[in-house]
Design an enzyme around this catalytic site. Sequence first.
Site, PDB file in Angstrom:
ATOM      1  N   ALA A   1       0.774  -1.287  -0.083  1.00  0.00           N
ATOM      2  CA  ALA A   1      -0.043   0.088   0.262  1.00  0.00           C
ATOM      3  C   ALA A   1       0.920   1.426  -0.144  1.00  0.00           C
ATOM      4  CB  ALA A   1      -0.741  -0.134   1.204  1.00  0.00           C
ATOM      5  N   THR A   2       0.424   2.242  -0.589  1.00  0.00           N
ATOM      6  CA  THR A   2       1.482   3.499  -0.807  1.00  0.00           C
ATOM      7  C   THR A   2       0.781   4.783   0.163  1.00  0.00           C
ATOM      8  OG1 THR A   2       0.203   3.702  -2.894  1.00  0.00           O
ATOM      9  CG2 THR A   2       2.366   2.783  -2.985  1.00  0.00           C
ATOM     10  N   THR A   3       0.458   5.764  -0.772  1.00  0.00           N
ATOM     11  CA  THR A   3       0.278   7.056   0.006  1.00  0.00           C
ATOM     12  C   THR A   3      -0.895   7.173   0.731  1.00  0.00           C
ATOM     13  OG1 THR A   3       1.668   7.825  -2.038  1.00  0.00           O
ATOM     14  CG2 THR A   3       0.623   9.438  -0.468  1.00  0.00           C
TER      15      THR A   3
ATOM     16  N   LYS B   1      -7.257   1.840   2.065  1.00  0.00           N
ATOM     17  CA  LYS B   1      -5.929   1.923   2.899  1.00  0.00           C
ATOM     18  C   LYS B   1      -6.279   2.761   4.197  1.00  0.00           C
ATOM     19  CE  LYS B   1      -3.296   2.103  -1.271  1.00  0.00           C
ATOM     20  NZ  LYS B   1      -2.107   3.025  -2.041  1.00  0.00           N
TER      21      LYS B   1
END
Length: 273
Positions: A50-52, A83
């Site tokens: 998962a990123t930002t 997320k």
Amino acid sequence: MQESTANKVAANATSSFTEHLQRDRPELLPFNRSGQGSATAAAPLQVPHATTIVAMSYNGGVLMAGDRRATMGNVIASRHIEKVFPADRYSVLGIAGTAGIAIDLTRLFQVELEHYEKIEGTLLSLEGKANRLGAMIRGNLPLAMQGLAVVPLFAGFDTSAGVGRLFSYDVTGGRYEEHEHHTVGSGSVFARGALKKLWRPNLSAEEAVAVAIEALFDAADDDSATGGPDTVRKLWPVVYTVDSTGTRRVAEPQLAAASQHVIEARTIAGREA
């Protein structure tokens, strides 16, 4: 016999669900499953990440937003991942890092807070929630040393102080209170640049949503692991606000309108970078 069993259960009762699992069923913990802690990976594992995540305070509360992309190396593993999650009535949790472990950790944290409320008959303080999350992240340190790190962002409304608060963490479980705004994940440096320019004190909730969308657009522009609002597939960031009334997920029509406004403004400006 039944009374003896009940007495035994009462004697072993703890307000921490994680502590209960660690004592009685440690193999069920996401960071303590059989073979994980002692495994020595010969090569980096290809797992979704998962990123930002971006978070900020606004007048009366806090907001947290996350993009919808998960990556696995140079491949887009998912365009639909969520997320940002409500931890309980007055707090939210955003995840960056190894997606599978992060989602398991989020579920455990949600149960931890619910279990505490049932045992103690009251909500855990926001400070207490932040500390317990730090302890959970510390438990994942052996996996983090193998490259399977989880770095969350935690935000909530402090009902005793009447303000929204933000907390960031490192992979060792270190907890740090942030002020005004913060970002985590692969696109965080680009999102933070946008927040520094666009955030101001006493934003309204609607203005904070617009700022979060702008920040995620900037992150997606320069970070391939971050996905911006997808107007073709009608996929928008997951955005939560938290104030004195509790957590609220921002509706998709509002996110679509905010995203369209950003696109139109940038089109008119003729921006290339």
